[in-house]
Design an enzyme around this catalytic site. Sequence first.
Site, mmCIF file in Angstrom:
data_model
loop_
_atom_site.group_PDB
_atom_site.id
_atom_site.type_symbol
_atom_site.label_atom_id
_atom_site.label_comp_id
_atom_site.label_asym_id
_atom_site.label_seq_id
_atom_site.Cartn_x
_atom_site.Cartn_y
_atom_site.Cartn_z
ATOM 1 N N CYS A 1 0.802 -1.217 0.000
ATOM 2 C CA CYS A 1 0.000 0.000 0.000
ATOM 3 C C CYS A 1 0.836 1.268 0.000
ATOM 4 O O CYS A 1 0.460 2.227 -0.663
ATOM 5 C CB CYS A 1 -1.086 -0.020 1.052
ATOM 6 S SG CYS A 1 -0.548 -0.072 2.702
ATOM 7 N N GLU B 1 4.641 0.856 0.366
ATOM 8 C CA GLU B 1 6.056 0.525 0.240
ATOM 9 C C GLU B 1 6.531 0.853 -1.155
ATOM 10 O O GLU B 1 5.755 0.911 -2.100
ATOM 11 C CB GLU B 1 6.266 -0.977 0.460
ATOM 12 C CG GLU B 1 6.162 -1.400 1.893
ATOM 13 C CD GLU B 1 6.054 -2.912 1.989
ATOM 14 O OE1 GLU B 1 5.015 -3.367 2.493
ATOM 15 O OE2 GLU B 1 6.989 -3.593 1.540
#
Lengths: 838, 312
Positions: A477, A479
Amino acid sequence: MLRTLDQNPESLVVPFPGIVLSPQEARIERGEPVGLIGDAARSKRARIHSMIEGFRERPIRLNVERARLLTESMRQTEGQPTVLRWGKALAHILEHHPIHIEDDELLVGSAGPSGRYAVVYCENAGYGRFYTRDNELTVSRPGDPIIITEADIAVLKNEVLPYWDNHQYNAALMKALPADTKRLMEKIFIVTSTAAARSMLAWAHDYGKVLNRGIGSIKREAETKLDAINPLDTQACVEDKPFLEAVILVCDAMVTFAHRHAALARTMAAAEPRAERREELLEIARVCDRVPEHPATTLREATQSQWFVQIVSRLEQSIGGVVGNGRIDQYLYPYYKKDLEAGRISDDDALVLLESIWVGMARTVDLYAKPGEPSLTDGFAHWEATTIGGVSRDGRDATNELSYLILQSKREFPLHYPDLSARIHSRTPDAFLHAIAETIKEGTGFPKLFFDDEIIPSLLAKGAEVAEANDYCVTGCTEVKMLNRDVVATGCAWVNLGAILEMTLNSGRLKFYSDDRIGVVTGDASGFATFDELWTAFSAQAENVMRHTFIQQFVADKLKSSFIASPMFSMLHDLCTADCKDIHAGPIKNGLYLGFFDIIGFGTVIDSLAAIKKLVFDDRTLTMDELLTALDADFAGHEAVRQMCLNAPKYGNNDPYADNIGRDIEETFALLAHSQTSAFGGELDLRYVSVTSHVPLGMIVAATPDGRRSGEPLSESVSPSQGADVHGPTATLASIASTKCAQYKERAARLLNMKLSPASVAGEIGTKKVMALIRSVCDMKMWHLQFSIINRETLLAAQANPEKYRNLLVRVAGYSAYFVDLTPALQNEIIRRTEHTA
Amino acid sequence: MIADAASGNGTRGWIFNIQKFSLHDGAGIRTVVFLKGCPLACRWCSNPESQAYRPELLYARDRCIGEHECDRCIRVCKAAAIGRDADGKAAIDRSLCNNCGDCAGACPSKALEVSGTLVSVDEVIRAVEQDSGFYVRSGGGLTLSGGEPLAQDSFAERLLATARRRGLDTAIETSGFCRWEALQRVAPLVDQLFYDIKCLDTEKHRVATGVSNEIVLDNFQKLRRDFPATVVVVRTPIIPGLNDSREDIQAIARFIDSAGGATAHELLAYHGFGEPKYQRLGRTYPLGCVETASDESMAVLRKAAACGGDRR
Ligand code: SF4
Ligand code: SF4
């Protein structure tokens, strides 16, 4: 009273983002037929439209075949090198897993049965999470989200689960932990490790490599290396050889898998009465004979090759958030351009191919969902992060026609796939930003935005080359990964900052755990004479919890390679192939181990400490005893105390009183991170990405001095506490910026969700303002930003629960006003109007 | 920011709100500073706390905790202006209250708050400049609103002059009901001027706003005559029963044209946003129950306004 928790560790695995209902999703919830949005899209991409029609009504079937085949192979390879075992297992799966071709589809390949499906990853912690009820593996009943048949259960009970009960990484990990670390880890939701929940952190593959070179070339390279091994080089014979053998096995099996599809397509073509579909099937056969073995020559071949890699990856293992698509507008662009110039395809043809990938992703369901809750069927969130825009390896703006086309698809494709991320930098063209703003205004919250001006320097500081940093892609989400430089593979932990605060106020005890001493002794809080004394206690509790978090991560990293290997993943990674090592078998030469930990409840704890500082130590309107008594009673009978707490300074309002405490918290954890070297010589970065963990983590935290009641969610990611930021988004952004300690490199994602009402950004003027806002956020060097353009549901929820939505701004002609300040009649009027806008 | 003593930026004025991230009060992303005090008393006024020239006590009864757990306000009020209502919640006797604000300081739940703060030009500019990064990207800046900002004309002038000198974009929203000299002094200091023309019928205007429209119309003519280059946006709130006929709107449009035109003429549908605020001031809502003009009738009126003559 604290709510009781399901203590079953399976339930501790928290789903990834609770995606805010978009108008599209709301349409789905209202039962309106799903389809492409807009008449033009519908007529030009009728194939896609018909594939997603009635999509939600299709049953979700469990795929136990992959688990069965994996287990079958694993039973036969006990004692062999881990990487070879996994290579053999994947080959076994690819050769025997049932295959099918759906009606009308152009791109073929699936990791499950026809329709919607969910793969069982029996090797991971919590394989029982697909249990439908009472943790019993029983046949599903009508209304259950996932269909589980008698046959599925027989396979699992007889062939799969008994083996993994004795071979699971998770169980071994818990046994391997030092006693005091284990004690803390067993108390769930204080430190929530995800090390054994997935085989990998969120990642993407270097698809470009497969598209350009073909799997055949990767195999030949491995063969050459294998041939060149000196028989007297003992290390190479013992370690490199099994890796290379596994790679060769997997390459062959991938080609076989594609050829099986080619053969099936030919068989189907022979029986196909419609001439047009017959031709399509023959073309499918031709494409599958060619890719992924050989380089792709057209966009059709490129997308099919990409999709095969994804499917094989899904069959190999579970990757956090499910495998990402990488910089799709970059690696597909040469094929798109060539086809376009040759007059082979139109933009709509290209969209059909891209949307075929989206449909394929949407067919999979992630078993991370809560069991037994049919209403969550559409909440089986998984996000195959898909990156567009940003700068190229050589630092130029990378936006191209495909970037725009993908945004167009995002506006017209009604499901929340792909999880679209746009990289923004200081020279992002206005035209692209305009298209992004228009897409955001659709209200789906997409694309999410990632800011190169923050992320690239951060990667450079961590040791990346400029070209690698420029070429990062989004995974999971929030990274980011440099696909041929990052090598971190083990899931990381969520750390409950709220629990650390409670330990601070209770000398190491947590009420939820029957006042067991879990933390360290820091003394009776009512004896603290100054805020500094309280702060010292907080730091001590934080250090203790982090100490165990680091130890847990270290053991998890070290232990993993005995249990998990990922030969397909590794053969697409330059550093793994150079070092002849599986990604899990660190340390990989030249690799950057950029691990992390997330602290959860940042806003809650800042506000709590600010309230104590203000009320107890500065203004002395409360004594510590009065406050602790009120907290102990969960504020029952102490409403005045709770109100004082609620009205103390809050993070998110550009108020240095609160923000400085946030900065001190960040510095405390950044310094702890700075002091560490992870198992393979890397770093563990401080992040603020709660996904939805702030909800379950909040369940074990008693009432807090910010006025939050016991068991309520903690604040989310780097955002202020729910409803605490009452001075608008610019003040919130300023607070977030001022809590950042940029002097430390051990920092990573700070996830920020921002809510705006659809009406406030209406029209072309609104679009321009969204563009300006994005530019400013880029200037402020934020990591991530996602907008939610508020929908009707939210306004209704705001009516029912005004305290939580205190900061919701709504737009009326001539004024902006806070929604909760309006009379109910006006609120209804706004709700009505918002619906018009949506 | 360094205090600018020479320009007298210690000058103070009364404000009741600073609203950041305002998207509809001029170009770009803006900060609106609301000055307190207004010579008009429009019946539909959405900010009744803006009208008085002094601080006022606001009481949100729904936030009061009540006698079982709190009676702090009652204990601190020296004027004995607070009692309890039937539910045990605080009840203010406005005839005894002198708006001293002691009770608000003691109230844990902010059920009691004082509207109106005395601030210096420096303080305001400091708050406004917190969002400089957003102005640069969006073309936004400072907007003065009210109340009637020109009711505190020296304060308004100093705010605008300081903002200008510091490179901020400036705008003002005025009712036009002020001394001509005040308007004359601020007009050169703003990048955009929003000017309310509510109704051309003097008698209707007087009933609805409490004042005649003669000064408003006269000032507008002078403004267009002396500052023809200034960006002036005329705004007309559409109040059903007051000015929602095509004739009303066309009359305004014709007047604008005769005075030399305007950059734009915006019609805004009335919304009763102020209603809960009247309750908090212990006042009754003067407009009563009035419907909001429908989208259709707004469209008709906008067309009528556009037919009134040429816009610049
Ligand atoms: S403002 Fe002063 S006089 Fe009025 S009720 Fe409060 S304490 Fe009493
Ligand atoms: S101090 Fe505030 S909460 Fe307490 S009784 Fe008075 S108005 Fe109510």
